[in-house]
Write a protein that holds these residues in place. Structure first.
Motif, mmCIF file in Angstrom:
data_model
loop_
_atom_site.group_PDB
_atom_site.id
_atom_site.type_symbol
_atom_site.label_atom_id
_atom_site.label_comp_id
_atom_site.label_asym_id
_atom_site.label_seq_id
_atom_site.Cartn_x
_atom_site.Cartn_y
_atom_site.Cartn_z
ATOM 1 N N ALA A 127 49.969 36.798 3.919
ATOM 2 C CA ALA A 127 49.256 35.704 3.784
ATOM 3 C C ALA A 127 47.957 35.906 4.588
ATOM 4 O O ALA A 127 46.823 35.687 4.215
ATOM 5 N N ALA A 181 46.038 37.855 2.345
ATOM 6 C CA ALA A 181 45.357 37.203 1.072
ATOM 7 C C ALA A 181 43.830 36.486 1.677
ATOM 8 O O ALA A 181 43.159 36.548 0.948
ATOM 9 N N PHE A 182 44.272 35.889 2.871
ATOM 10 C CA PHE A 182 42.910 35.011 3.305
ATOM 11 C C PHE A 182 41.830 35.835 3.623
ATOM 12 O O PHE A 182 40.909 35.610 3.377
ATOM 13 N N TYR A 235 41.178 38.615 2.146
ATOM 14 C CA TYR A 235 40.625 38.868 0.690
ATOM 15 C C TYR A 235 39.927 37.686 0.250
ATOM 16 O O TYR A 235 38.617 38.031 -0.188
ATOM 17 N N LEU A 236 40.166 36.607 0.409
ATOM 18 C CA LEU A 236 39.440 35.336 0.078
ATOM 19 C C LEU A 236 38.129 35.165 0.659
ATOM 20 O O LEU A 236 37.191 34.837 0.087
ATOM 21 N N PHE A 237 38.236 35.740 1.948
ATOM 22 C CA PHE A 237 36.998 35.174 3.037
ATOM 23 C C PHE A 237 35.940 36.520 2.969
ATOM 24 O O PHE A 237 34.975 36.050 3.686
ATOM 25 N N ILE A 238 36.388 37.752 2.571
ATOM 26 C CA ILE A 238 35.357 38.793 2.713
ATOM 27 C C ILE A 238 34.213 38.417 2.184
ATOM 28 O O ILE A 238 33.133 38.505 2.946
ATOM 29 N N PRO A 239 33.865 38.102 0.887
ATOM 30 C CA PRO A 239 32.509 37.797 0.381
ATOM 31 C C PRO A 239 31.805 36.631 1.130
ATOM 32 O O PRO A 239 30.724 36.529 1.154
ATOM 33 N N VAL A 240 32.656 35.697 1.549
ATOM 34 C CA VAL A 240 31.978 34.393 2.220
ATOM 35 C C VAL A 240 31.446 34.952 3.673
ATOM 36 O O VAL A 240 30.183 34.716 3.918
#
Lengths: 282, 382, 278
Positions: free
Chosen positions: C32, C35-36, C38-43
């Motif tokens: 998890a 996964a998080f 991955y979600l937040f790298i571009p942010v």
């Protein structure tokens, strides 16, 4: 009497709107799709000739892009499922009091424009980013290999962008599972894997179905990821429709392609729902 | 403000009330009168039509046919909010977004009543929960919610209070306590209570009059003692408590008594308790009315001989026996443990005797299992 | 001291086995976290580059500056585009929420002929790819000689937001105990009073959630907007168009600000909700 009219009165404005701005355009699109160019007319002038060959021509000419659209959409849906399922499971069962916070964090990236995030990926994976030089110096990829402008980048971008659409319905489904059923399964001699296959997965099926649909449908029609992260060899059907509309002003072909895409998706979705055996979607 | 446009008081009269859903008849040509000020129970298993009847009285369902009168006023088609009738819902239906105070004040405010605060405080004192006024319903225990639901209804001083399985969600101990309290509150406020339940013990504890319902009709109506001692049908005999029903033939008529031949043994019973239509009958005796005696002991009253003890269960206040009779039927006998140890053992040859007045007779063509296989635990009735 | 007692009384498990066990127990948590990430790298990337003193092209890290945050409208067009997006978002949300809520009440509260057809009509826009929605609506506007622009974009956004509103509000209505409304009627509230005092307050959180969802869908939409907005610029369109020549850092500022604003809103909302329950 008045009682029976209430639902229709409530539906009237909304359905009137949807009829005018959703059904009518679709009918109009169908109508456009069989038009042909007016002989000697200007660019963008077409007449109705019931030219159904438009469909065959459009399909034959763009079958690669069609194939790519469905291939990319399928791969990114499966990847998103593989990433989102454990994530949703962890949030539902392993996060304790942080459950709500983590759920917010899944949605949070949404609030930064998805285009900004997609472009961020392009720059992270691009020549000036830190990933490519690092991988090259470690010898993992060759000096000439790039990450952007590849199918890999497009699929990764799509997986990324639609991940929350997959995670949320999965979470809703998994969160509803009574953890005692999992304990009961263990009590009845099922190991971890069997418990997952025979109890957790079937109970979360509605979430799997809703999540895969919410990911697959927009992914199949997407062209933004392909145009930002890909190159001309990774064009999807969305790119073709867009350019037919705006650059070539070939409305009939664009309409025929749109219709073929929609029909293909609807057929796939119907078959899929039948197979998955759940009618209660979202 | 919507005010109750009807200010009727008096007896509640249902006349030929019928409710059908498609092919299914939930309530079938039902007529009855509920006296003002009484505690009336509609008793029956799930699906018998009792809740539908209640909902028609409340105005939440419209009857397919028939009429409902309150006193002299016809309220058959009036809206629920126009009827001076309030309901204590199953699972209470307290408004989760309002405080306890506002929940109770809801009906008063809708009717534009003055002195809301005073009335609410008074009723909160009556149910002994004045300190909870500012809480939300989810912060209350089940028993507390039950009392608030009751308070919310009785604060309106309705002509009729309907209770839909009001104690179903409570545990056994709390249920017993609330039964007594409800009865007390009913006496205290002097309202007419109509109580729907599947629990025969609950109905018998509280109600003055019970109507036993079966398949949309009233099977029998009367006081708890009447129904128990003199059931008219196998359904009532089995649904209220347990009964031994023995096949027999009426063979004689002796003034106030009938003589019945049970597999060759003659017994007698009062004529007033016979509901048989011809010579074929079932004689019914409640298990606690039987006495067991060893063969040599002399006995009075009705006697059936040739029994053999098949099973003995000691359950504290009583001992339950299964006695196999010569014709193969097993009879149930409850003996009070008021004289020490259980004196009979499995395998003992015994006679069974009882007072003739404790016998009732049903029609010979009855289904003896009627009402016995229903599960009172099936709570959810639609 | 307690450490000593532990060592003395509990038989030790080999370190390797302990690590293995720890991983087995926490595998899904580790997953998890990845996964998080991955979600937040571009942010995170977007946020970091909002502080880049980049000039025109925000591609390569130059130097740290607060300049972009102090002057978010510094880049030409960016605030104009943002303003358009907000206006379109509010209008689309307003109409979609009203129309969608009415439909949700009709479907969720009434049994009528054509109910399943209604459900289908609600499902169809969600099952239609955005590009088809956008293209079909544009061709309709062209037939009626309506120029793409502000209102056509609003209309297009209402079309795809309605279904999401219906689904969200319907779910809330379905979870409502019908006995609550019956109890209100039983307590002398007529149909209107029942709706106002019981039904609406109980469904309100669902409607608010639906409106929030509609706004974020509208605000972030690019494909349908691109087809129907003509020369009008919205925030996503601005980013797409300027991507070729490099996005100004001000766009990163706005994107990041939206992120923190929304996050703060959600967290405050949850805290308020929690207090209310208590």
């Amino acid at each position: 009497m008045g009682k029976n009219r209430t639902p229709y009165l409530l539906l009237l404005p909304g359905f009137g709107f949807l009829f005018t701005f959703f059904i009518l355009p679709i009918i109009n699109l169908a109508q456009t799709s069989t038009q042909t160019k007016i002989a000697g007319g200007d660019t963008g002038q077409y007449e109705q000739t019931l030219h159904f060959r438009n469909y065959i021509d459009a399909f034959v000419e763009n079958k690669d892009q069609f194939g790519r659209s469905f291939l990319f959409a399928t791969i990114s849906t499966l990847l998103a499922l593989a990433i989102a399922y454990p994530l949703a499971y962890a949030i539902a069962f392993k996060s304790g009091k942080y459950k709500n916070l983590l759920l917010v964090l899944v949605v949070a990236p949404f609030f930064t424009s998805f285009l900004l995030r997609t472009i961020a990926w392009k720059q992270i994976l691009g020549e000036e980013g830190f990933v490519v030089p690092t991988l090259r110096s470690l010898g993992i990829i060759s000096q000439s290999t790039t990450l952007t402008s590849t199918s890999f980048a497009v699929v990764m971008g799509m997986t990324y962008n639609f991940l929350p659409f997959m995670t949320l319905p999965l979470f809703a489904s998994i969160d509803r599972i009574d953890p005692r059923t999992l304990e009961a399964s263990g009590d009845l001699y099922a190991n971890g894997y069997t418990t997952f296959r025979k109890v957790t997965l079937p109970l979360s099926m509605p979430g799997v179905v809703a999540g895969t649909l919410l990911t697959f449908i927009p992914a199949a029609g997407d062209y933004v990821n392909a145009s930002i992260l890909g190159d001309p060899t990774t064009k999807m059907i969305g790119n073709v429709i867009e350019s037919r509309f705006f650059k070539i002003v070939d409305y009939p072909t664009a309409a025929a392609l749109s219709f073929t895409l929609m029909a293909a998706i609807l057929i796939l979705v119907t078959l899929y729902i039948r197979k998955a055996g759940t009618e209660e979607l979202v | 403000m919507a005010k109750a446009s009807i200010d009727a008081r008096g007896d509640l009269r249902l006349t030929r009330l019928t409710k059908t859903y498609g092919d299914f008849t939930a309530v079938d040509d039902l007529s009855l009168t509920i006296q003002k000020g009484s505690f009336f129970a509609l008793l029956g298993p799930s699906g018998c039509g009792k809740t539908t009847t209640l909902r028609m009285i409340a105005g939440l369902e419209e009857p397919t046919a028939g009429s409902i009168h309150l006193g002299e006023t016809d309220i058959t088609t009036t809206k629920p909010y126009q009827r001076p009738i309030n309901t204590v819902f199953q699972n209470y239906a307290l408004f989760p977004h309002l405080t306890i105070f506002e929940n109770i004040a809801f009906g008063l405010r809708r009717r534009g009543q003055k002195d809301v605060k005073e009335a609410v405080e008074k009723v909160l004192n009556l149910v002994e929960l004045p300190h909870l006024a500012q809480r939300k319903p989810t912060q209350l225990s089940g028993g507390q919610q039950q009392r608030i639901a009751l308070a919310r209804a009785i604060v309106n001083r309705p002509a009729l209070l309907l209770l839909d399985e009001p104690l179903g969600a409570l545990d056994l101990k709390l249920r017993r306590q609330m039964q007594i309290e409800l009865k007390w509150i009913q006496k205290e406020v002097g309202l007419t209570f109509v109580h729907v339940t599947h629990d025969q013990e609950e109905a018998m504890t509280m109600a003055d009059t019970i109507a036993v319902m079966n398949e949309g009709q009233i099977e029998q109506m009367g006081s708890p003692a009447d129904l128990y001692d003199n059931p008219e049908t196998a359904y009532v005999a089995n649904f209220l408590g347990q009964s031994n029903l023995i096949k027999g033939t009426i063979s004689g008529n002796d003034g106030d008594s009938l003589v019945v031949d049970l597999y060759g043994q003659k017994i007698s019973l009062p004529k007033s308790r016979s509901h048989a239509v011809d010579n074929s009958t079932y004689a019914g005796i409640r298990p606690e009315k039987f006495r067991i005696s060893l063969l040599e002991t002399p006995v009075r009253g009705n006697v059936l001989s040739g029994g053999r003890i098949e099973d003995v269960s000691y359950i504290g206040v009583s001992t339950q026996y299964q006695v196999e009779m010569p014709w193969g039927q097993e009879l149930m006998v409850f003996e009070q443990n008021d004289d020490g140890v259980a004196p009979f053992n499995k395998g003992d040859a015994v006679n069974i005797s009882w007072e003739p007045t404790f016998t009732f007779a049903l029609r010979g063509d009855e289904d003896v299992t009627a009402g016995s296989e229903v599960q009172p635990e099936d709570l959810d009735e639609e | 001291m307690s450490q000593k007692i532990k060592d003395a009384t509990i038989p030790t498990i080999p370190l390797g086995a302990r690590i293995q066990r720890w991983i087995g127990r926490n595998l899904i948590r580790i997953y998890a976290i990845f996964a998080f990430t991955y979600l937040f790298i571009p942010v995170a990337y977007t946020f970091v580059f909002s502080f880049n003193d980049a000039g025109k092209s925000n591609l390569i890290w130059q130097a740290f500056t607060f300049k972009n945050w102090q002057n978010p409208c510094g880049a030409p067009e960016v605030c104009n585009a943002l303003g358009n997006s907000i206006k379109i978002g509010f209008l689309a949300t307003f109409f979609a929420t009203i129309l969608g809520t009415m439909i949700a009440f009709a479907i969720g509260r009434h049994n009528f002929k054509g109910r399943s057809a209604s459900n289908l009509l609600i499902f169809l826009p969600m099952a239609t790819p955005e590009i088809v929605l956008g293209a079909s609506l544009l061709s309709l506007f062209l037939v009626f000689k309506i120029n793409p622009g502000f209102w056509p974009t609003v209309i297009a956004h209402i079309v795809f937001c309605i279904s999401f509103v219906v689904v969200t509000v319907k779910a809330r209505i379905a979870s409502l105990d019908p006995r609550l409304e019956q109890a209100a009627m039983d307590l002398y509230a007529n149909e209107f009073e029942t709706f106002r005092r019981v039904t609406l307050p109980l469904v309100a959180p669902g409607i608010a959630g639906a409106a929030l969802l509609a706004f974020s869908l509208s605000f972030d939409d690019f494909i349908i907007t691109n087809f129907n907005s003509g020369t009008l610029t919205t925030f996503p369109k601005f980013i797409y168009v300027s991507a070729a020549r490099g996005i100004p850092a001000q766009a990163n500022v706005i994107g990041s600000a939206m992120f923190f604003l929304a996050l703060a809103l959600v967290i405050v909302g949850q805290l308020v909700n929690r207090r209310k329950v208590r």
